[in-house]
Design a protein around this motif. Sequence first.
Motif, PDB file in Angstrom:
ATOM      1  N   ALA A  42       0.863  -1.191   0.000  1.00 48.94           N
ATOM      2  CA  ALA A  42       0.000   0.000   0.000  1.00 48.94           C
ATOM      3  C   ALA A  42       0.895   1.235   0.000  1.00 48.94           C
ATOM      4  O   ALA A  42       2.043   1.187   0.457  1.00 48.94           O
ATOM      5  N   MET A  44       0.779   3.685   1.806  1.00 46.82           N
ATOM      6  CA  MET A  44       1.106   4.201   3.141  1.00 46.82           C
ATOM      7  C   MET A  44       2.298   3.511   3.782  1.00 46.82           C
ATOM      8  O   MET A  44       2.878   4.020   4.723  1.00 46.82           O
ATOM      9  N   ARG A  70       0.676  -7.337  -4.341  1.00 44.35           N
ATOM     10  CA  ARG A  70      -0.013  -8.195  -3.369  1.00 44.35           C
ATOM     11  C   ARG A  70      -0.145  -9.585  -3.971  1.00 44.35           C
ATOM     12  O   ARG A  70      -0.583  -9.718  -5.104  1.00 44.35           O
ATOM     13  N   MET A  88      -1.141   2.371  -6.699  1.00 47.69           N
ATOM     14  CA  MET A  88      -2.036   3.009  -5.742  1.00 47.69           C
ATOM     15  C   MET A  88      -1.735   4.499  -5.700  1.00 47.69           C
ATOM     16  O   MET A  88      -0.597   4.905  -5.486  1.00 47.69           O
ATOM     17  N   TRP A 164      -9.371   0.124   8.809  1.00 47.47           N
ATOM     18  CA  TRP A 164      -8.152  -0.252   8.084  1.00 47.47           C
ATOM     19  C   TRP A 164      -7.014  -0.495   9.042  1.00 47.47           C
ATOM     20  O   TRP A 164      -6.737   0.323   9.924  1.00 47.47           O
ATOM     21  N   ASN A 206     -10.322   4.814  -0.941  1.00 47.82           N
ATOM     22  CA  ASN A 206     -10.450   4.588   0.494  1.00 47.82           C
ATOM     23  C   ASN A 206      -9.778   5.734   1.241  1.00 47.82           C
ATOM     24  O   ASN A 206      -8.644   6.076   0.940  1.00 47.82           O
ATOM     25  N   VAL A 208      -8.629   6.637   4.939  1.00 44.75           N
ATOM     26  CA  VAL A 208      -8.474   6.087   6.290  1.00 44.75           C
ATOM     27  C   VAL A 208      -8.183   7.232   7.253  1.00 44.75           C
ATOM     28  O   VAL A 208      -7.300   8.063   6.980  1.00 44.75           O
ATOM     29  N   ASP A 230      -4.943   8.860   5.434  1.00 43.50           N
ATOM     30  CA  ASP A 230      -4.204   7.979   4.515  1.00 43.50           C
ATOM     31  C   ASP A 230      -5.194   7.523   3.468  1.00 43.50           C
ATOM     32  O   ASP A 230      -6.196   6.889   3.794  1.00 43.50           O
ATOM     33  N   THR A 231      -4.964   7.886   2.227  1.00 45.65           N
ATOM     34  CA  THR A 231      -5.934   7.445   1.215  1.00 45.65           C
ATOM     35  C   THR A 231      -5.279   6.567   0.159  1.00 45.65           C
ATOM     36  O   THR A 231      -4.075   6.625  -0.054  1.00 45.65           O
ATOM     37  N   GLY A 232      -6.097   5.752  -0.472  1.00 46.55           N
ATOM     38  CA  GLY A 232      -5.590   4.884  -1.520  1.00 46.55           C
ATOM     39  C   GLY A 232      -6.627   4.701  -2.607  1.00 46.55           C
ATOM     40  O   GLY A 232      -7.786   4.369  -2.333  1.00 46.55           O
TER      41      GLY A 232
END
Length: 602
Positions: A42, A44, A70, A88, A164, A206, A208, A230-232
Amino acid sequence: MEKLTSKKLMNMWAEYWTQNGHQKIDGASLIPNDNSVLFTTAGMQPLIPYLMGEPHPKGKRVFSIQPCLRTNDIEDVGDNRHHTMFFMLGNWSIGDYFKDDAIKWSYNFLTNEKWLAIPKEKLAVTVFEGDERVPRDEKSANLWKECGIPENRIFYFPKKDNWWEIGGGVGPCGPDTEIFYDTGKPACGPNCDPSCDCGKWVEIWNNVFMEFVVEKAGDPLKKLPQQNVDTGMGMERVVSVLNGFKSTYQNDCFEDAISVLEELSGKKFDFEQQDGKPFAVICDHIRASVFLLGDQKPTVPSNVGQGYILRRLIRRAVNCTRRLGINAQDLTKVAECFIEFYKDEFPNFVTKRDFILSELEKEIEKFNKALDGGLKEFSHITKDMKEGDTIDGKTAFRLFDTFGFPKELTVELAGEKGLKVDICGFDAAFKEHQQKSRDNSGAMFKGGVGQTNSEEEQILVARLHSATHLLHAALRKVIGPTAEQRGSNITPERLRFDFVCDHKMTDEEIKKVEEIVNDSIKANVPITCEEMSVEEAKNSGAIGIFESKYGDKVKVYTMGQFSKEICGGPHANSTGELGTFKITKEESSSSGIRRIKAILVK
Ligand code: SER
C-alpha cells in the motif's frame, strides 16, 4: 469527458494535490525497508514512521503514485479485475488536515467537471458503524451529506469492512470511509449494497482516518500523537470503471502487450471469457516481473522470499504461453512493451533494460529445460498405458519433484491422452517428501532448479489446509450442519473456502468462527491420518465428500475432538503449528454460497 487513460489520471492526481498544497513523494521500492512483509502492499507503507509521529522531510501534506504488489489473490489473476502489481494513488495528511478537508477534497476530485466529473448519482459511500472501542463515524457521514450524497447512499458497516489496519493488525490503524462507483448493473437482490461482490459496486477510493495504533499483537488500541489521513485509490480500477471497461486489462498500459500477444498467437483476447485468462495472467505477471527486476532494489528469481515470488510469476506466465501456443522466450517482447510504456516515470527500466530482459530469458530457459525433461519422462511413463489407466501418485510426484512439472500440467496432459492421475497418491507422496526434508536438516530452501514450490511454501500450504478443516468444522458449529463445503483453494498466502449459507455472515458469527478455530489451535492436538472404507468413514462421523472417487479406501484426518474429515492431505503435524487464524474476507460466491478468505499469522 475524453477517454481517461492511466497516464492522464496520474497527471491529474499530481496536479490536484499540488494545487492543494501537497508535495510529491517519489514512489518507493517494491521491497520495503523493514522485513515484516515481502512487498510494498500500500502507498502508506513507506510512510509508517511519519504516520506514527516522526516529521516527514517534505512536510505534513504529501501524495504519491506507488507501485504495489499483493500476492494473496495470485490464483484469481486471470479474471477481469485481479492483479498482483497495481498502482495506488494516495494523499496523506501527516498530523495536518483531518476528516473535513479529506472528504471535501475527495468529493471535489471525483465530481468536479475539471477533474473526474463523475455524476454524484453514481457514487455511494460507506462509513464505520462503530464498535466497543470506537464510536460510529457520524462525522464522516455528515460531511458526505453536506457534499450532497443522499442518505440512502451512505452505508454504515462494521469493522471488517470499514476499519483499516495492516495485515496482522499491528501498527497505525483507524476507521475508514470507502467510496464506491455504481456500475449501473441491476441490483442482485433486495439487500444488494456496496459490501456485495456481485459487480454492481466497485470500490474506487479509500480514506483512512488513522488516529490509532496497536503497538504489539494483543495490545489495546491507543491514540496516536497526531491525526492522519491515509488514502488509496486503485489506478487500474478507476480507469476501468470510468471508461465502462469490461476488464481492468483494457487499461492503456496493457494495450501494447496485448497486441504483441495477439499477433504472436493469432488469437484475440476476449476480456470476458475464460479463454482470455492466459492473456491476463501474462500481462499481470510480466508487468510485475519488470517492476521487480527493474526496481531500485532489484529482485532476481530464486527459491526464497521475494525471489521465489518472482520465479513463480515468471513460471506461471510461461505455463500460459503453452495455452496460447506461443514461444515462452517471446515473453521478453511483452516485457519490452512495459519497459517502453513506463520509461518516463521509471527511467531505471531503460538503463536496466538488458538486465531485465536477460534475467527473464534465463529464468524462462531454466524452466523450459526442466519442462522438456519432464515432457520426455511423461511420454516414457505413458507410452504403454491405455485409455482409462491411472498414473500413480508416486510417479506424478516424481515428475513434480525432479522435473518441476506442475501437478496441473500432469493432469492436463494425462487428460489429453484419456488417462487419470492419482491425486490422492500425489498428495501423500508430497507429504512424505515434506516430512523427510523437514527431518533432514531444516534446510528449508534446498529445492533444485526445477522445483516449482519451495519447501517453505509446501509447509505453509499444509498448515492452511489443516486450518481449512478447522474452519469447516467451526462453520458447522456456528452456522449449522448445513454449512457444507462447496469449494476450497489454497495458496501459500491464504485459504479460500466456499460453503452453503443463505446469508451474509454477521460480525458475531465471524468472530465466533475465528475463536473456535483459534481455540482448536491453542489446544495443540496431533493431526492423524487413517485409511478406512467409505462405510467406516461415515460411521466414524467424518465429514467430507463421500463419493469414493479414488477407490474404496479413503483417508480420514482427525484433529482431536475438533475435526474429522475425509481428505487426501497433506496436513501439518499438529494444530499448534498453525499460528493465529484470521478471516480477511467474507463475501458472496454465488447464490446461496458464501466465500471466506483467511490467513494464518504468527
Ligand atoms: N492504506 C489504505 C489502503 O491500502 C489507504 O491507502 O487501502
